[in-house]
Design a protein around this motif. Structure first.
Motif, PDB file in Angstrom:
ATOM      1  N   UNK A   1      18.697  10.704 -19.972  1.00  0.00           N
ATOM      2  CA  UNK A   1      17.846   9.518 -19.899  1.00  0.00           C
ATOM      3  C   UNK A   1      18.537   8.268 -20.439  1.00  0.00           C
ATOM      4  N   UNK A   2      19.795   8.390 -20.918  1.00  0.00           N
ATOM      5  CA  UNK A   2      20.566   7.228 -21.346  1.00  0.00           C
ATOM      6  C   UNK A   2      21.592   6.792 -20.303  1.00  0.00           C
ATOM      7  N   UNK A   3      21.739   7.575 -19.236  1.00  0.00           N
ATOM      8  CA  UNK A   3      22.731   7.242 -18.226  1.00  0.00           C
ATOM      9  C   UNK A   3      22.349   5.957 -17.499  1.00  0.00           C
ATOM     10  N   UNK A   4      23.291   5.046 -17.396  1.00  0.00           N
ATOM     11  CA  UNK A   4      23.180   3.793 -16.634  1.00  0.00           C
ATOM     12  C   UNK A   4      22.045   2.879 -17.096  1.00  0.00           C
TER      13      UNK A   4
ATOM     14  N   UNK B   1      26.631  -7.696 -24.516  1.00  0.00           N
ATOM     15  CA  UNK B   1      27.538  -6.855 -23.722  1.00  0.00           C
ATOM     16  C   UNK B   1      27.099  -5.392 -23.780  1.00  0.00           C
ATOM     17  N   UNK B   2      27.282  -4.689 -22.687  1.00  0.00           N
ATOM     18  CA  UNK B   2      26.876  -3.288 -22.597  1.00  0.00           C
ATOM     19  C   UNK B   2      27.779  -2.448 -23.485  1.00  0.00           C
ATOM     20  N   UNK B   3      27.179  -1.723 -24.417  1.00  0.00           N
ATOM     21  CA  UNK B   3      27.927  -0.825 -25.299  1.00  0.00           C
ATOM     22  C   UNK B   3      27.417   0.609 -25.200  1.00  0.00           C
ATOM     23  N   UNK B   4      26.418   0.832 -24.367  1.00  0.00           N
ATOM     24  CA  UNK B   4      25.840   2.175 -24.215  1.00  0.00           C
ATOM     25  C   UNK B   4      25.203   2.280 -22.839  1.00  0.00           C
ATOM     26  N   UNK B   5      25.487   3.361 -22.137  1.00  0.00           N
ATOM     27  CA  UNK B   5      24.877   3.575 -20.824  1.00  0.00           C
ATOM     28  C   UNK B   5      25.462   2.682 -19.752  1.00  0.00           C
TER      29      UNK B   5
ATOM     30  N   UNK C   1      29.227  10.437 -19.136  1.00  0.00           N
ATOM     31  CA  UNK C   1      28.217  11.473 -18.930  1.00  0.00           C
ATOM     32  C   UNK C   1      28.292  12.561 -20.003  1.00  0.00           C
ATOM     33  N   UNK C   2      29.438  12.734 -20.643  1.00  0.00           N
ATOM     34  CA  UNK C   2      29.592  13.797 -21.640  1.00  0.00           C
ATOM     35  C   UNK C   2      28.933  13.455 -22.965  1.00  0.00           C
TER      36      UNK C   2
ATOM     37  N   UNK D   1      11.862   1.197 -16.069  1.00  0.00           N
ATOM     38  CA  UNK D   1      12.452   2.286 -15.292  1.00  0.00           C
ATOM     39  C   UNK D   1      12.661   3.530 -16.166  1.00  0.00           C
ATOM     40  N   UNK D   2      13.028   3.325 -17.424  1.00  0.00           N
ATOM     41  CA  UNK D   2      13.245   4.452 -18.340  1.00  0.00           C
ATOM     42  C   UNK D   2      11.953   5.204 -18.634  1.00  0.00           C
ATOM     43  N   UNK D   3      10.810   4.508 -18.625  1.00  0.00           N
ATOM     44  CA  UNK D   3       9.544   5.172 -18.925  1.00  0.00           C
ATOM     45  C   UNK D   3       9.197   6.229 -17.879  1.00  0.00           C
TER      46      UNK D   3
END
Length: 145
Positions: free
Chosen positions: A88-91, A63-67, A82-83, A12-14
Motif C-alpha cells: 500500500x506504499x507503492x507509487x 521531493x518524493x522520498x518514499x513510494x 518494491x523490496x 486513492x490510498x483509502x
C-alpha cells in the motif's frame, strides 16, 4: 495542510487501506501536529528550528522520498522500490523527510553542554534530494541518511 495532489493520493490510498481515511477527516489537523513537533524540537526555546523543506518544494509538494515512480521501457509507470516498501506504499509519492537546522538561541556558558557555535550554516539554494538507485540488488534504494 495537504496540497490537492497529496489529497488525491490519500483518497486513492483509502481504497487499499482504510487507515488512510483518518487523514482525510476534516477534523484532522496536520498543521497542528507539525507545529507541536517543531515546538518540542525547540526544547523550550533553546533552539530556533528552521525547516528548509519549503526551499525545495514545488506546487506538487516536497521531493518524493518514499513510494517513488519511474517510467519503464514500455512507457508505463512502475514503483521505484518494491523490496523495502509495503504494497500500500507503492507509487504513493510521499515526501516524508524533514530538513531542519537547529540554531542555539542561548548565550553559552562554560557549564552548558549546549554551546553557541559559528559552525556550518545551511545554504537554502544548495539543498536538494539526490536519489541513490541501484540495479544489481533486490532493493533499489539506498538512503542518504
Amino acid at each position: 495542510m495537504f496540497n490537492q495532489v497529496f489529497i488525491r493520493q490519500l483518497t486513492e490510498c483509502t481504497y487499499r487501506d482504510a487507515g488512510f481515511q483518518s487523514l482525510l477527516d476534516p477534523e484532522f489537523d496536520s498543521l497542528a501536529e507539525y507545529k507541536t513537533m517543531m515546538k518540542l524540537l525547540s526544547y523550550e526555546g533553546t533552539f530556533n528550528v528552521i525547516d528548509f523543506k519549503d526551499h525545495i518544494s514545488d506546487e506538487k509538494g516536497g521531493p518524493v522520498t518514499h513510494g517513488g515512480i519511474e517510467i519503464d521501457g514500455k512507457g508505463e509507470m512502475v514503483p521505484v522500490e518494491t523490496a523495502l516498501a509495503e504494497d500500500n506504499d507503492l507509487m504513493i509519492e510521499q515526501s516524508l523527510d524533514f530538513i531542519l537546522e537547529f540554531q542555539n538561541t542561548q548565550t553559552p556558558d562554560s557549564s552548558s553542554v549546549l554551546t553557541k557555535s559559528s559552525g556550518p550554516k545551511v545554504i537554502p539554494s544548495s539543498i536538494s534530494v539526490e536519489k541513490f538507485l541501484i540495479d544489481d540488488k533486490k532493493y533499489r534504494t539506498l538512503s542518504d541518511h
